[in-house]
Design a protein around this motif. Structure first.
Motif, short mmCIF file in Angstrom:
data_model
loop_
_atom_site.label_atom_id
_atom_site.label_comp_id
_atom_site.label_asym_id
_atom_site.label_seq_id
_atom_site.Cartn_x
_atom_site.Cartn_y
_atom_site.Cartn_z
N ALA A 61 15.70 -4.69 -13.89
CA ALA A 61 14.77 -3.59 -14.19
C ALA A 61 13.39 -3.88 -13.60
N ALA A 62 12.96 -5.13 -13.67
CA ALA A 62 11.65 -5.50 -13.11
C ALA A 62 11.64 -5.36 -11.60
N ARG A 63 12.75 -5.70 -10.94
CA ARG A 63 12.83 -5.52 -9.48
C ARG A 63 12.72 -4.04 -9.12
N MET A 64 13.37 -3.20 -9.91
CA MET A 64 13.30 -1.76 -9.67
C MET A 64 11.87 -1.24 -9.86
N LEU A 65 11.19 -1.74 -10.88
CA LEU A 65 9.81 -1.30 -11.12
C LEU A 65 8.91 -1.72 -9.96
N ALA A 66 9.10 -2.93 -9.45
CA ALA A 66 8.28 -3.38 -8.31
C ALA A 66 8.48 -2.45 -7.11
N ALA A 67 9.72 -2.04 -6.85
CA ALA A 67 9.99 -1.14 -5.73
C ALA A 67 9.37 0.23 -5.96
N ALA A 68 9.42 0.73 -7.19
CA ALA A 68 8.84 2.04 -7.50
C ALA A 68 7.32 2.00 -7.37
N ALA A 69 6.70 0.92 -7.86
CA ALA A 69 5.24 0.79 -7.77
C ALA A 69 4.80 0.70 -6.31
N ARG A 70 5.56 0.00 -5.50
CA ARG A 70 5.22 -0.10 -4.07
C ARG A 70 5.29 1.26 -3.39
N THR A 71 6.27 2.06 -3.76
CA THR A 71 6.41 3.38 -3.16
C THR A 71 5.25 4.27 -3.58
N ALA A 72 4.85 4.20 -4.84
CA ALA A 72 3.69 4.97 -5.30
C ALA A 72 2.42 4.52 -4.59
N ASP A 73 2.30 3.22 -4.36
CA ASP A 73 1.12 2.71 -3.67
C ASP A 73 1.02 3.24 -2.25
N ALA A 74 2.15 3.55 -1.63
CA ALA A 74 2.13 4.04 -0.25
C ALA A 74 1.27 5.29 -0.13
N ILE A 75 1.38 6.20 -1.10
CA ILE A 75 0.57 7.41 -0.99
C ILE A 75 -0.86 7.15 -1.48
N ALA A 76 -1.02 6.30 -2.48
CA ALA A 76 -2.39 6.02 -2.97
C ALA A 76 -3.22 5.35 -1.88
N PHE A 77 -2.67 4.36 -1.22
CA PHE A 77 -3.41 3.61 -0.20
C PHE A 77 -3.69 4.48 1.02
N LYS A 78 -2.68 5.19 1.49
CA LYS A 78 -2.85 5.96 2.73
C LYS A 78 -3.77 7.17 2.54
N TYR A 79 -3.92 7.62 1.31
CA TYR A 79 -4.81 8.75 1.07
C TYR A 79 -6.15 8.30 0.49
N GLY A 80 -6.47 7.01 0.65
CA GLY A 80 -7.81 6.52 0.37
C GLY A 80 -8.15 6.28 -1.08
N GLU A 81 -7.14 6.30 -1.98
CA GLU A 81 -7.40 6.04 -3.40
C GLU A 81 -7.30 4.53 -3.65
N ARG A 82 -8.34 3.82 -3.24
CA ARG A 82 -8.28 2.35 -3.25
C ARG A 82 -8.18 1.77 -4.67
N ASP A 83 -8.88 2.35 -5.63
CA ASP A 83 -8.80 1.82 -7.00
C ASP A 83 -7.39 2.00 -7.56
N LEU A 84 -6.82 3.18 -7.38
CA LEU A 84 -5.46 3.42 -7.85
C LEU A 84 -4.48 2.51 -7.13
N SER A 85 -4.67 2.33 -5.83
CA SER A 85 -3.81 1.43 -5.07
C SER A 85 -3.86 0.01 -5.64
N ALA A 86 -5.05 -0.48 -5.93
CA ALA A 86 -5.19 -1.83 -6.49
C ALA A 86 -4.49 -1.94 -7.84
N ARG A 87 -4.57 -0.89 -8.65
CA ARG A 87 -3.89 -0.93 -9.95
C ARG A 87 -2.37 -0.91 -9.80
#
Length: 394
Positions: free
Chosen positions: A151-177
């Motif tokens: 379950a933790a491995r799945m969560l890491a993959a989901a968080a990384r996918t969410a970070d893809a849009i946060a980082f690329k769209y300039g939401e640096r604080d959300l990306s860091a979280r």
């Protein structure tokens, strides 16, 4: 306004429809769009509205930007999802009830979202990832002890996918979280390969802060902690870290460090032998070649010849994920612009856009090169103006 003609959009829709083995009637039924509209769009007799384009794109399982390069609805979808993502991860340490999906259903949804990330389909990620990430957090807390690491491995993959849009769209604080959430999940997975993948992604924080020396130190520490490369997946994990280390060393002007890490990455790429996706990261000989260009561009104008030499000898195969191919051509365009090869630079930007429109549109270097070309290059001025307006360089 899109620089694409209705005829070009129609040809793309028709080609994607045939690839999916759908008739026009089947596409109309599945997308809840009238048959007359589908037929008119494919003939180029009608420019589809955003609603029609999104409905057709969803049925064809592509991002709308793959059908119309001037489409801006993806930005709206992403920005609409960001506050929801922020709320979803606000209390990730605390149990929040059972997930709405079964474990198998959640795993399938995450795998699909990861594929969208590699294909730079950010609008599709934005629509789905808040719900997926919420379920992944709930599952970590609800899973039986025997299933907790998975379950933790799945969560890491989901968080990384969410970070893809946060980082690329300039939401640096959300990306860091989101990266903090990924690290939290990686620690609970007990999987050194997930921890290596997390260290790879965490480098975004150092890139954003221009903390290149610290970022390089963090990556070198992660390389030391990574398992010995005795299997293909272990070699890929270590090789990806070396690729990332080479780039951040280059950004910091550390030529020696960049070359050392690139050499290690090349050796591990040869060991892996074939390109593949390992825990969400693409690695293999082709990815190493792409990073050779990235390192050369990171080192600056004095190293342009290194980038051009790679591009003269080799081009990314179409089987590589779209985001990685697009990144290669964006960085090549920067090198070509520096070298005074403006016509070649514009061609590279167009290839990048064809591979991954939304990735290209959100890439600051693509915008920088397009702006430079528009100011100083007069050939194909109309096409350049269309491109510059599309990418936001004017």
């Amino acid at each position: 306004m899109s620089a694409d003609s209705p005829h070009e959009v129609g040809e793309r829709v028709a080609a994607r429809r045939r690839a999916r083995r759908l008739t026009q009637t089947g596409l109309a039924t599945a997308s809840h769009v009238s048959y007359a509209t589908v037929r008119a769009v494919e003939r180029g007799a009608r420019r589809p509205s955003d609603d029609v384009l999104e409905a057709i794109a969803a049925t064809l399982e592509v991002d709308a930007t793959q059908l119309r390069t001037g489409y801006v609805g993806t930005e709206r979808r992403v920005h609409r999802a960001l506050p929801e993502l922020s709320a979803v991860i606000a209390g990730y340490e605390f149990p929040q009830g059972p997930p709405t999906r079964t474990p198998d259903g959640l795993a399938e949804a995450i795998d699909t979202a990861v594929a969208w990330r590699l294909a730079a389909q950010y609008g599709r990620i934005a629509d789905a990832i808040p719900s997926i990430l919420g379920d992944a957090i709930r599952y970590v807390h609800a899973a039986r002890s025997t299933d907790h690491r998975a379950a933790a491995r799945m969560l890491a993959a989901a968080a990384r996918t969410a970070d893809a849009i946060a980082f690329k769209y300039g939401e640096r604080d959300l990306s860091a979280r989101l990266i903090d959430l990924m690290r939290w999940a990686a620690d609970r997975s007990g999987d050194p390969l997930v921890q290596a993948a997390t260290a790879y992604v965490r480098t975004e924080v150092f890139f954003a802060a221009r903390a290149h020396a610290v970022g390089l130190a963090a990556l070198e520490q992660a390389i030391e902690a990574a398992p010995a490369p005795s299997s293909r997946s272990e070699a890929a994990a270590r090789g990806a870290l070396h690729m990332r280390a080479a780039v951040i060393a280059g950004r910091g002007g550390n030529v020696g460090g960049a070359d050392i890490h690139l050499t290690h990455a090349r050796q591990l790429g040869d060991q892996v032998a074939r390109e593949g996706v390992y825990l969400g990261t693409t690695f293999g000989p082709d990815s190493v070649r792409i990073h050779e260009v990235s390192v050369a561009v990171s080192l600056g104008r004095d190293h342009v010849d290194r980038a051009l030499r790679v591009a003269t000898e080799w081009k990314p195969p179409t089987g590589l994920p779209a985001e990685r191919r697009s990144g290669f051509y964006i960085e090549l365009a920067r090198a070509q612009d520096w070298a005074g090869l403006q016509a070649d630079a514009f061609e590279s930007l167009k290839v990048a856009r064809a591979a991954a429109p939304q990735h290209t549109r959100e890439h600051p270097w693509a915008r920088e090169v397009a702006g430079s070309l528009r100011r100083f290059h007069r050939a194909d001025a109309e096409g350049l103006s269309h491109f510059a307006h599309w990418i936001g360089a004017v």
